[in-house]
Motif scaffolding. Structure first.
Motif, PDB file in Angstrom:
ATOM      1  N   ASP A  46       1.334   2.405 -16.184  1.00 27.37           N
ATOM      2  CA  ASP A  46       0.128   2.413 -16.575  1.00 27.37           C
ATOM      3  C   ASP A  46       0.198   3.376 -18.022  1.00 27.37           C
ATOM      4  OD1 ASP A  46      -2.439   3.194 -17.107  1.00 27.37           O
ATOM      5  OD2 ASP A  46      -2.751   4.605 -15.449  1.00 27.37           O
TER       6      ASP A  46
ATOM      7  N   LEU B 190       4.268   5.288  -5.462  1.00 32.06           N
ATOM      8  CA  LEU B 190       4.671   5.321  -7.083  1.00 32.06           C
ATOM      9  C   LEU B 190       3.552   5.902  -8.009  1.00 32.06           C
ATOM     10  CD1 LEU B 190       6.095   1.636  -6.914  1.00 32.06           C
ATOM     11  CD2 LEU B 190       7.399   3.662  -7.561  1.00 32.06           C
ATOM     12  N   ASP B 191       2.391   6.132  -7.376  1.00 33.47           N
ATOM     13  CA  ASP B 191       1.346   6.787  -7.956  1.00 33.47           C
ATOM     14  C   ASP B 191       1.746   7.958  -9.180  1.00 33.47           C
ATOM     15  OD1 ASP B 191      -0.731   5.041  -7.583  1.00 33.47           O
ATOM     16  OD2 ASP B 191      -1.468   5.991  -5.788  1.00 33.47           O
ATOM     17  N   LYS B 192       2.299   8.741  -8.200  1.00 36.69           N
ATOM     18  CA  LYS B 192       2.822  10.016  -9.368  1.00 36.69           C
ATOM     19  C   LYS B 192       3.728   9.697 -10.409  1.00 36.69           C
ATOM     20  CE  LYS B 192       6.339  12.038  -6.307  1.00 36.69           C
ATOM     21  NZ  LYS B 192       6.827  13.174  -5.328  1.00 36.69           N
ATOM     22  N   TYR B 193       4.461   8.752 -10.333  1.00 36.92           N
ATOM     23  CA  TYR B 193       5.034   8.093 -11.528  1.00 36.92           C
ATOM     24  C   TYR B 193       4.353   7.307 -12.606  1.00 36.92           C
ATOM     25  CZ  TYR B 193       8.656  10.125  -8.417  1.00 36.92           C
ATOM     26  OH  TYR B 193       8.981  10.808  -7.465  1.00 36.92           O
ATOM     27  N   GLY B 194       3.314   7.380 -12.429  1.00 39.41           N
ATOM     28  CA  GLY B 194       2.437   6.335 -13.390  1.00 39.41           C
ATOM     29  C   GLY B 194       2.829   4.978 -13.356  1.00 39.41           C
TER      30      GLY B 194
ATOM     31  N   ARG C 126       2.028   1.108 -11.357  1.00 41.57           N
ATOM     32  CA  ARG C 126       1.332   0.335 -10.612  1.00 41.57           C
ATOM     33  C   ARG C 126       2.089  -0.878 -10.013  1.00 41.57           C
ATOM     34  NH1 ARG C 126      -2.060  -4.022 -12.000  1.00 41.57           N
ATOM     35  NH2 ARG C 126      -1.618  -4.463 -14.097  1.00 41.57           N
TER      36      ARG C 126
ATOM     37  N   LYS D 151       0.777  -1.247  -0.030  1.00 41.87           N
ATOM     38  CA  LYS D 151       0.094  -0.074   0.290  1.00 41.87           C
ATOM     39  C   LYS D 151       0.954   1.366   0.060  1.00 41.87           C
ATOM     40  CE  LYS D 151      -3.963   2.206   2.236  1.00 41.87           C
ATOM     41  NZ  LYS D 151      -4.604   1.998   3.442  1.00 41.87           N
TER      42      LYS D 151
ATOM     43  N   GLN E  77       2.592   1.458  -3.451  1.00 39.84           N
ATOM     44  CA  GLN E  77       1.731   2.053  -4.427  1.00 39.84           C
ATOM     45  C   GLN E  77       1.281   3.673  -4.274  1.00 39.84           C
ATOM     46  OE1 GLN E  77       0.412   0.648  -7.238  1.00 39.84           O
ATOM     47  NE2 GLN E  77       0.658   2.571  -7.781  1.00 39.84           N
ATOM     48  N   THR E  78       1.200   4.317  -2.790  1.00 42.42           N
ATOM     49  CA  THR E  78       1.162   5.527  -2.626  1.00 42.42           C
ATOM     50  C   THR E  78       2.297   6.399  -3.282  1.00 42.42           C
ATOM     51  OG1 THR E  78      -0.260   5.095  -0.827  1.00 42.42           O
ATOM     52  CG2 THR E  78       0.678   7.239  -0.813  1.00 42.42           C
TER      53      THR E  78
END
Length: 181
Positions: A146, A123-127, A129, A117, A120-121
């Motif tokens: 993504d 890494l989210d801003k780097y596009g 998953r 979790k 993922q938080t």
């Protein structure tokens, strides 16, 4: 033609050549119609000739092994004729002439992110998953880009993650031919 690219492997920069004219595709379910029209054979033949001329040092047994595994080498502009379900991969030539196909996956070792979790938080801003938390080291993950609305590839994302200082390493995954052991 080729563009020179760099990625890091075990902390060392590796120079790799990216083909700008040829891509590898693995036709999927929607590709039957294009294959029936002769697209696979004609496009593949033209691309192989062009690829051999551009990269004479690439072992042809590697090309054949990838073709035997279902990959086809086509000119970039012909890749879209194969339809839905087709996987496209950038074609790279590694040092020593080894052929490598790019994927949308990386292996990353995050600093201070020991659970999926949190990873993922971060890494989210780097596009990207998280696909898998790899069990043999803390903070080690297999991630996927993504592809929605991005032109970034695994080498671009690996550079971004390394430059941001949030990873110990970020290494792109390639499809490669393994020789006999």
């Amino acid at each position: 033609m080729f563009n020179m690219r760099t990625f890091h492997l075990r902390g060392k920069p590796i120079q790799i050549k990216e083909s700008t004219d040829i891509v590898a595709i693995k036709p999927g379910h929607g590709a039957a119609e294009a294959t029936q029209r002769g697209g696979k054979n004609a496009a593949g033949r033209r691309a192989r000739i062009a690829f051999e001329a551009m990269a004479p040092g690439v072992p042809q047994q590697d090309v054949r092994a990838l073709e035997n595994a279902g990959w086809r080498f086509v000119r970039s502009e012909e890749a879209t004729q194969y339809g839905k379900g087709t996987v496209a991969a950038k074609v790279f030539v590694k040092p020593g002439g080894r052929l490598a196909l790019g994927t949308d996956r990386l292996t990353v070792k995050l600093r201070g992110a020991d659970d999926t979790k949190t990873a993922q938080t971060v890494l989210d801003k780097y596009g990207v998953r998280v696909l898998n938390a790899l069990k043999f080291a803390r903070g080690l993950y297999q991630v996927e880009i993504d592809a929605t609305g991005t032109t970034k590839d695994a080498l671009d994302v690996a550079d971004e993650l390394m430059n941001a200082g949030i990873v110990e390493f970020a290494e792109p995954e390639f499809v490669e031919v393994l020789g006999p052991r």
